[in-house]
Design an enzyme around this catalytic site. Structure first.
Site, PDB file in Angstrom:
ATOM      1  N   LYS A   1     -11.683  21.931   2.611  1.00 20.86           N
ATOM      2  CA  LYS A   1     -12.063  21.774   1.199  1.00 20.86           C
ATOM      3  C   LYS A   1     -10.999  22.291   0.240  1.00 20.86           C
ATOM      4  O   LYS A   1     -10.118  23.080   0.617  1.00 20.86           O
ATOM      5  CB  LYS A   1     -13.408  22.460   0.944  1.00 20.86           C
TER       6      LYS A   1
ATOM      7  N   ARG B   1     -19.846  23.137   9.704  1.00 20.80           N
ATOM      8  CA  ARG B   1     -19.606  21.687   9.589  1.00 20.80           C
ATOM      9  C   ARG B   1     -18.117  21.472   9.400  1.00 20.80           C
ATOM     10  O   ARG B   1     -17.544  21.908   8.400  1.00 20.80           O
ATOM     11  CB  ARG B   1     -20.396  21.158   8.401  1.00 20.80           C
TER      12      ARG B   1
END
Ligand SMILES: Nc1nc2[nH]c(S[C@@H](C(=O)O)c3ccccc3)nc2c(=O)[nH]1
Length: 276
Positions: free
Chosen positions: A221, A255
């Site tokens: 991210k 995840r």
């Protein structure tokens, strides 16, 4: 603390790895649906072989500015992949969707977890999650994907994330979602500045007080890009560090894009915890 995902029972006191499987057109260089479904199955096989306990199948990109996906298009992308994985692989199929119809349809096809980045806020979503009878991950988001990163502001991000999750749990349980079927997620990057994300990571263990397993998604991210200066395909070391931190702080699921590498990292954490 055990949890059943469409019949597959997992120990939520351990950290499991969830592999990300995007089935949006831009995620596979496919000539047509057939290729993208097969390419998705090849990828899913690899992630399960690498140790993924979950495969998160997503047909709608939550990238800001991404074109909205019609219900039919999302069904067309996701259902064949869920069906193919359910037929062949020993893994829990998670479906990354906010659509009640996609929740219902994929649960029938063998999905074992609903992963809704909008925390069941769409009309009918709480009822669909309850009817599906499988666990649901409730994630914090401020606003909508399109605008959530414009100027995210909080008086106290920890407190506001906790109260949002508590309220969404109440709505879910009121619609019939069983408490033992709820997983919580602070939603890194979903309406948060770098500082907000870091405060949430630093205090992640406080979320255990809400009484549910935690799912953490930080892999590749932009918060990691801001910290390291690395481009998205150079963020594996930082992603491993984030997954390790989350596992040490008691995450039940991380995840990630890079399953094989993350499986080894969470194994080190598990070994340390077993040594007590
Ligand atoms: N439960 C859960 N589901 C998730 N789905 C995603 S999409 C995200 C990404 O970078 O993967 C993303 C965000 C924005 C644009 C593209 C991709 N992130 C999570 C998460 O953090 N938790």
């Amino acid at each position: 603390m055990e949890m059943s995902f469409a019949g597959r029972v997992l120990d939520m006191s351990r950290c499991h790895v969830m592999g990300i499987l995007n089935v949006t057109p831009d995620s596979f260089s496919d000539g047509g649906k057939f290729n993208s479904r097969d390419a998705a199955l090849v990828r899913a096989r690899q992630m399960v072989a690498d140790g993924a306990a979950f495969i998160d199948v997503g047909g709608e990109s939550t990238r800001p500015g991404a074109a909205p996906v019609s219900l039919q298009e999302e069904l067309d992308r996701v259902c064949p992949v869920v069906e193919a994985i359910a037929a062949e692989l020993d893994t829990v199929i998670s479906v990354d969707t906010s659509s009640p119809e996609v929740m219902a349809e994929t649960a029938k096809l063998g999905a074992g977890l609903i992963n809704d980045v909008r925390a069941l806020q769409r009309s009918g979503a709480p009822q669909a999650a309850a009817a599906a009878g499988i666990p649901v991950c409730i994630m914090h988001i401020q606003g909508e994907p399109d605008t959530m990163q414009d100027r995210p502001e909080y008086r106290n991000v920890r407190r506001e994330v906790s109260s949002f999750l508590t309220e969404r749990m109440r709505v879910a349980e009121q619609a019939g979602v069983l408490p033992e079927n709820i997983i919580l997620d602070p939603g890194f990057g979903f309406g948060k500045s770098l500082e907000h994300n870091l405060q949430l990571l630093a205090s992640m263990e406080q979320l255990h007080i809400l009484g549910h397993p935690l799912l953490i998604g930080i892999s590749r991210k932009s918060m990691l890009g801001k910290i390291t200066g690395r481009e998205v395909d150079e963020r594996l070391p930082a992603s491993i560090a984030a997954a390790t931190i989350a596992a040490m702080k008691g995450a039940s699921i991380v995840r990630v894009h890079d399953v094989r590498e993350t499986v080894d990292a969470v194994r080190v954490v598990a070994a340390m915890k077993e040594a007590g």
